[in-house]
Design an enzyme around this catalytic site. Structure first.
Site, short mmCIF file in Angstrom:
data_model
loop_
_atom_site.label_atom_id
_atom_site.label_comp_id
_atom_site.label_asym_id
_atom_site.label_seq_id
_atom_site.Cartn_x
_atom_site.Cartn_y
_atom_site.Cartn_z
N ARG A 61 0.74 -1.18 0.15
CA ARG A 61 -0.01 -0.06 -0.04
C ARG A 61 0.98 1.19 0.09
O ARG A 61 0.24 2.35 -0.40
CB ARG A 61 -1.00 0.09 1.11
CG ARG A 61 -2.12 0.74 0.90
CD ARG A 61 -3.12 0.95 1.91
NE ARG A 61 -3.53 -0.35 2.78
CZ ARG A 61 -2.89 -0.29 3.96
NH1 ARG A 61 -2.15 0.54 4.72
NH2 ARG A 61 -3.15 -1.51 4.71
N TYR A 115 -14.64 21.36 -12.32
CA TYR A 115 -15.05 20.06 -12.88
C TYR A 115 -16.09 19.63 -11.90
O TYR A 115 -16.08 19.54 -10.95
CB TYR A 115 -13.94 19.18 -12.71
CG TYR A 115 -13.82 17.93 -13.12
CD1 TYR A 115 -14.15 17.50 -14.63
CD2 TYR A 115 -13.66 16.92 -12.34
CE1 TYR A 115 -14.30 16.25 -15.15
CE2 TYR A 115 -13.58 15.61 -13.06
CZ TYR A 115 -13.92 15.33 -14.10
OH TYR A 115 -13.85 13.83 -14.51
N ASP A 187 -6.29 22.56 -9.47
CA ASP A 187 -6.33 21.26 -10.41
C ASP A 187 -5.79 21.82 -11.69
O ASP A 187 -6.24 23.02 -12.61
CB ASP A 187 -7.74 21.22 -10.85
CG ASP A 187 -8.05 19.95 -11.74
OD1 ASP A 187 -7.12 19.80 -12.60
OD2 ASP A 187 -9.27 19.30 -11.64
N LYS A 212 -5.00 11.95 -18.27
CA LYS A 212 -5.21 12.90 -19.39
C LYS A 212 -4.10 12.78 -20.08
O LYS A 212 -3.49 11.74 -20.65
CB LYS A 212 -5.98 14.29 -19.23
CG LYS A 212 -7.28 14.09 -18.37
CD LYS A 212 -8.14 13.59 -18.79
CE LYS A 212 -9.52 13.41 -18.05
NZ LYS A 212 -9.88 14.42 -16.99
#
Ligand SMILES: *Cc1c(COP(=O)(O)O)cnc(C)c1O
Length: 397
Positions: A61, A115, A187, A212
């Site tokens: 993890r 967004y 962002d 993206k």
């Protein structure tokens, strides 16, 4: 910690994160796929598990060399940053950034152009935990100071804004926030660190939907948060407590994408600009919302702060309705109808900003279309758009 400011970004995306102990003598770090790591002794187990160890194998993890290599590469692209944490999606990255700074009773300021999943997170998840959100005009600039209350803990930014591409005055907002001890979160998915260096501009936490442009091939979900030194410890601790981990396979694909990101972005930029300028000349188009064009709100800020533009923008049709817009979109051959962007292929979506906004009132003379310009020949894309605008004109009447 990022260093060496002398090399160019195009070089940096090739070299960054490829430490010999992670690549093990080959070009790309292998996929270190593991939940369990084995220790040579109890003493080693204790040392590697210490709370502040970084880049030491402990448990799956906490990641391994494949994830550390990509995270380190993203840190190197943000001069002044301390480190980067990876997440299984861009939205997961946004959640971790927000939860690392906010507590019950705090207020968060979010641009009205954020967004949509970011909006839902604030009005859903964060609200349930007693955190209130106020939406603000993305073009507010230094005027944000009037919105900062005693309870305001963080200011979120997204520049340019989703769907309508308003460019925010990040330096002015950062200055107002710093004066009041408020954290800033950006962002930066559209520009990437290659076109806007967030940490150098004073931002505390900068987010990428790596899905993206970093991945660049429309086949992986991945996110990242890169932190200024003042915000890294809390981000890392929160991310561990949330149990966030990006898979080594996805991190490997992200790193593979990153190596070509500079050349891909250069082509996305050139083709998108050519197509945006061509659309600007068409009588069926009322307005092109591309930050590099003067018709885009905040264009002056873009020209001052950004070093380039990417491949995503919108245009406003001159009149028409849902049906004539659908006629345009449905007639396109080279543009897939689909969400997301940043891959090699062109995409188109109908967008309706008025459905989401609450602090501002979008006012456009026709419906909006958003384009992601891929790596196809721009002449082919223009020819396709030309026939689609003919279809729109026929349908509009
Ligand atoms: C796509 C996107 C995200 C979310 O990324 P996912 O990887 O799809 O979760 C966040 N911000 C912006 C601006 C985006 O376009």
């Amino acid at each position: 910690m990022s260093e060496d400011r002398t090399i160019a970004d195009a070089t940096r995306v090739v070299t960054a994160g490829r430490r010999p102990e992670w690549t093990q003598g080959i070009v790309n770090p292998p996929v270190w796929r593991a939940s369990t790591h084995l220790y040579g002794s109890v003493a080693e187990l204790r040392a590697n598990g210490a709370r502040d160890t970084h880049h030491r194998l402990f448990y799956g993890r906490r990641g391994g060399p494949t994830q550390w290599s990509l995270a380190d590469a993203l840190t190197e692209l943000e001069p002044g940053a301390e480190a980067t944490f990876l997440y299984p999606s861009g939205v997961a990255a946004i959640a971790a950034a927000l939860l690392s700074v906010l507590s019950p009773g705090d207020e968060l300021l979010v641009p009205d152009t954020a967004y949509d999943p970011t909006r839902s997170m604030t009005t859903g998840l964060l609200k349930r935990f007693g955190i209130t959100t106020r939406f603000y005009d993305p073009l507010i600039g230094g005027g944000i100071v009037d919105l900062i209350a005693d309870t305001t803990r963080a200011i979120f930014m997204e520049s340019p804004g989703s769907l309508t591409f308003e460019v925010q005055d990040v330096p002015a907002i950062v200055a107002a926030a710093k004066a009041r001890g408020v954290t800033t979160i950006l962002d930066n998915t559209w520009a990437t660190p290659l076109f806007f260096r967030a940490i150098e501009h004073g931002v505390d936490l900068t987010i990428l939907a790596c899905t993206k442009y970093v991945v660049g091939h429309s086949d992986v979900m991945l996110g990242s948060v890169t932190a200024a030194p003042s915000h890294w410890r809390k981000l890392r601790e929160t991310s561990f407590q949330l149990g966030q981990v990006a898979s080594p396979d996805d991190a490997w694909l992200g790193a593979r994408g990153l190596r070509t990101m500079a050349v891909r972005l250069a082509q996305h930029q050139a083709s998108a600009l050519q197509i945006a300028r061509w659309l600007d000349t068409r009588p069926e188009v009322a307005r092109v919302l591309h930050p590099a064009l003067p018709s885009c709100p905040g264009h002056e800020t873009f020209a001052r702060d950004f070093t380039g533009s990417s491949g995503l923008f919108s245009f406003v049709l001159d009149g028409g309705d849902e049906a004539s817009r659908a006629a345009l979109i449905d007639s396109l051959h080279h543009f897939g109808i689909g969400y997301s962007w940043g891959g090699f292929e062109s995409l188109v979506t109908p967008v309706d900003p008025e459905r989401h906004r609450t602090a501002t009132t979008p006012d456009f003379p026709g419906p909006l279309v958003r384009l992601q310009i891929g790596l196809e020949d721009p002449g082919d894309l223009i020819a396709d758009l030309a026939q689609a605008l003919d279809r729109f004109r026929e349908a509009r009447g």
